[in-house]
Design a protein around this motif. Structure first.
Motif, PDB file in Angstrom:
ATOM      1  N   ARG A   1     -28.863  12.051 -14.689  1.00 24.37           N
ATOM      2  CA  ARG A   1     -29.634  13.473 -15.249  1.00 24.37           C
ATOM      3  C   ARG A   1     -29.700  13.035 -16.517  1.00 24.37           C
ATOM      4  O   ARG A   1     -28.537  12.505 -16.982  1.00 24.37           O
ATOM      5  CB  ARG A   1     -28.528  14.355 -14.510  1.00 24.37           C
ATOM      6  CG  ARG A   1     -28.317  14.730 -13.134  1.00 24.37           C
ATOM      7  CD  ARG A   1     -27.455  16.001 -13.197  1.00 24.37           C
ATOM      8  NE  ARG A   1     -26.092  15.903 -13.642  1.00 24.37           N
ATOM      9  CZ  ARG A   1     -25.165  16.885 -13.697  1.00 24.37           C
ATOM     10  NH1 ARG A   1     -25.428  18.039 -13.382  1.00 24.37           N
ATOM     11  NH2 ARG A   1     -24.203  16.600 -14.408  1.00 24.37           N
ATOM     12  N   LEU A   2     -30.609  13.591 -17.074  1.00 28.01           N
ATOM     13  CA  LEU A   2     -31.055  13.814 -18.477  1.00 28.01           C
ATOM     14  C   LEU A   2     -30.696  14.931 -19.154  1.00 28.01           C
ATOM     15  O   LEU A   2     -30.600  16.071 -18.886  1.00 28.01           O
ATOM     16  CB  LEU A   2     -32.607  13.793 -18.584  1.00 28.01           C
ATOM     17  CG  LEU A   2     -33.002  12.890 -19.957  1.00 28.01           C
ATOM     18  CD1 LEU A   2     -32.828  11.763 -19.922  1.00 28.01           C
ATOM     19  CD2 LEU A   2     -34.653  13.337 -19.945  1.00 28.01           C
ATOM     20  N   TRP A   3     -29.861  14.458 -20.486  1.00 28.77           N
ATOM     21  CA  TRP A   3     -29.511  15.506 -21.198  1.00 28.77           C
ATOM     22  C   TRP A   3     -29.976  15.553 -22.579  1.00 28.77           C
ATOM     23  O   TRP A   3     -30.573  14.483 -23.008  1.00 28.77           O
ATOM     24  CB  TRP A   3     -27.833  15.096 -21.439  1.00 28.77           C
ATOM     25  CG  TRP A   3     -26.953  15.351 -20.346  1.00 28.77           C
ATOM     26  CD1 TRP A   3     -26.725  14.703 -19.228  1.00 28.77           C
ATOM     27  CD2 TRP A   3     -26.028  16.407 -20.130  1.00 28.77           C
ATOM     28  NE1 TRP A   3     -25.899  15.364 -18.437  1.00 28.77           N
ATOM     29  CE2 TRP A   3     -25.215  16.429 -18.976  1.00 28.77           C
ATOM     30  CE3 TRP A   3     -25.530  17.513 -21.130  1.00 28.77           C
ATOM     31  CZ2 TRP A   3     -24.203  17.377 -18.621  1.00 28.77           C
ATOM     32  CZ3 TRP A   3     -24.482  18.472 -20.657  1.00 28.77           C
ATOM     33  CH2 TRP A   3     -23.908  18.289 -19.479  1.00 28.77           C
ATOM     34  N   VAL A   4     -30.369  16.811 -23.016  1.00 29.75           N
ATOM     35  CA  VAL A   4     -31.030  16.816 -24.119  1.00 29.75           C
ATOM     36  C   VAL A   4     -29.948  17.440 -25.134  1.00 29.75           C
ATOM     37  O   VAL A   4     -29.361  18.484 -25.094  1.00 29.75           O
ATOM     38  CB  VAL A   4     -32.238  17.662 -24.231  1.00 29.75           C
ATOM     39  CG1 VAL A   4     -33.030  17.799 -25.098  1.00 29.75           C
ATOM     40  CG2 VAL A   4     -33.131  17.386 -22.943  1.00 29.75           C
ATOM     41  N   LEU A   5     -29.782  16.925 -26.345  1.00 25.85           N
ATOM     42  CA  LEU A   5     -28.875  17.365 -27.132  1.00 25.85           C
ATOM     43  C   LEU A   5     -29.258  17.510 -28.674  1.00 25.85           C
ATOM     44  O   LEU A   5     -30.467  17.137 -28.969  1.00 25.85           O
ATOM     45  CB  LEU A   5     -27.706  16.549 -27.373  1.00 25.85           C
ATOM     46  CG  LEU A   5     -26.820  16.147 -26.349  1.00 25.85           C
ATOM     47  CD1 LEU A   5     -27.112  15.315 -25.199  1.00 25.85           C
ATOM     48  CD2 LEU A   5     -25.281  16.024 -26.556  1.00 25.85           C
ATOM     49  N   ASP A   6     -28.595  18.332 -29.656  1.00 28.44           N
ATOM     50  CA  ASP A   6     -28.947  18.634 -30.882  1.00 28.44           C
ATOM     51  C   ASP A   6     -30.253  19.226 -31.455  1.00 28.44           C
ATOM     52  O   ASP A   6     -31.354  18.518 -31.125  1.00 28.44           O
ATOM     53  CB  ASP A   6     -28.885  17.053 -31.600  1.00 28.44           C
ATOM     54  CG  ASP A   6     -28.777  17.243 -33.324  1.00 28.44           C
ATOM     55  OD1 ASP A   6     -29.110  18.315 -33.649  1.00 28.44           O
ATOM     56  OD2 ASP A   6     -28.901  16.323 -33.853  1.00 28.44           O
ATOM     57  N   PHE A   7     -30.187  20.525 -31.635  1.00 24.83           N
ATOM     58  CA  PHE A   7     -31.562  21.037 -31.730  1.00 24.83           C
ATOM     59  C   PHE A   7     -31.215  21.875 -33.410  1.00 24.83           C
ATOM     60  O   PHE A   7     -31.793  23.081 -33.439  1.00 24.83           O
ATOM     61  CB  PHE A   7     -31.514  22.434 -30.728  1.00 24.83           C
ATOM     62  CG  PHE A   7     -31.750  21.904 -29.314  1.00 24.83           C
ATOM     63  CD1 PHE A   7     -32.976  21.637 -28.998  1.00 24.83           C
ATOM     64  CD2 PHE A   7     -30.886  21.723 -28.471  1.00 24.83           C
ATOM     65  CE1 PHE A   7     -33.586  21.182 -27.791  1.00 24.83           C
ATOM     66  CE2 PHE A   7     -30.941  21.058 -27.146  1.00 24.83           C
ATOM     67  CZ  PHE A   7     -32.253  20.958 -26.746  1.00 24.83           C
TER      68      PHE A   7
END
Length: 279
Positions: A178-184
């Motif tokens: 699964r793809l995780w998106v971090l740091d915004f």
């Protein structure tokens, strides 16, 4: 008269600076009104960070340093309840807004993102705490993952120009692929402000560009944002979000962005024609 004036000044200072050991939280009887409540009475002290309750800065015990390339002054910490976090203790308000709002947007389209919560110091939100997910690893080539274009569209939607990160640690993979998106924290102030008003103004120039190179991912992009259109009305309904904005306005912004994406990349558009030619 002087005593009364002093009491007024003291009360004003209390509201501005906060009360030691207390945090502002929506009232149980009226969620639109915030009241001072003891920090130890909040559910996060009972081990439920997934509910979105903010954490007191002085309740987080520093445990180490994060990898280089992370936001300056950040550190890893424990809340004493078995949860570990990446703490970013001093952030400008737009960065705090991005770190709390954008992960909810990512989850709404079917991606994975940490359930970041606000960090409070003397009753004021000053940063964020991001739950550390074990077992995440970088990708050799982000664009080999079928949801890379969807992840890029999330970053663009909130005006965050830092897609992969300096060390490739903004886009990670878990053990189940699964793809995780971090740091915004690098969101654009104007664009995240549009989300808070319910009128998003993000552009999708990069998403359009990469869609021409990876046309096979356009269908997944559209399906992800269609999923956001079906997202429950409680998508942004948690105490950390309420510290920085109105969940209803954010829901409106999510729906508006989803409609825009599906219209821009859907059947009959120039992007769709490119996809059909290249497939």
């Amino acid at each position: 008269m002087g005593q009364k004036q002093n009491r007024v000044i003291s009360f004003a200072q209390l509201i501005i600076k906060g009360r030691s050991g207390y945090v502002l939280r929506p009232s149980k009887t009226n969620p639109h009104v915030k009241r001072w409540q003891r920090a130890e009475s909040l559910p996060e002290a009972q081990g439920r960070p997934q509910d979105g309750f903010p954490l007191a800065l002085d309740a987080l015990k520093r445990t180490g340093r994060p990898p280089s390339g992370t936001t300056p002054a950040a550190y890893t910490a424990s809340d004493g309840q078995g949860h570990t976090y990446l703490v970013k203790p001093r952030l400008p308000l737009p960065a705090i807004q991005g770190e709390i709002i954008a992960p909810a947007v990512a989850r709404a389209v079917g991606l994975q993102a940490p359930a970041n919560v606000g960090v409070l110091d003397r009753g004021r939100v000053v940063g964020i705490a991001s739950p550390i997910e074990p077992g995440l690893s970088p990708l050799q080539d982000v664009w080999e993952h079928p949801q890379a274009l969807l992840a890029l569209s999330i970053k663009e939607a909130v005006g965050d120009s830092d897609f992969e990160g300096q060390r490739g640690d903004n886009i990670l993979l878990d053990s189940t692929s699964r793809l995780w998106v971090l740091d915004f924290a690098d969101v654009d102030e104007e664009i995240i402000g549009g989300w808070l008003r319910g009128k998003p103004e993000g552009t999708f120039n990069l998403t359009t560009l990469y869609a021409e190179y990876y046309p096979q991912q356009i269908e997944g992009l559209i399906e992800g944002w269609k999923k956001a259109l079906r997202a429950p009305s409680t998508t942004f309904e948690n105490p950390s979000v309420r510290l920085i904005g109105d969940p209803r306005r954010l829901q409106e912004a999510l729906e508006a962005t989803a409609r825009r994406i599906t219209l821009q990349f859907g059947p009959g558009t120039k992007t769709e024609q490119v996809r059909l030619r290249r497939l």
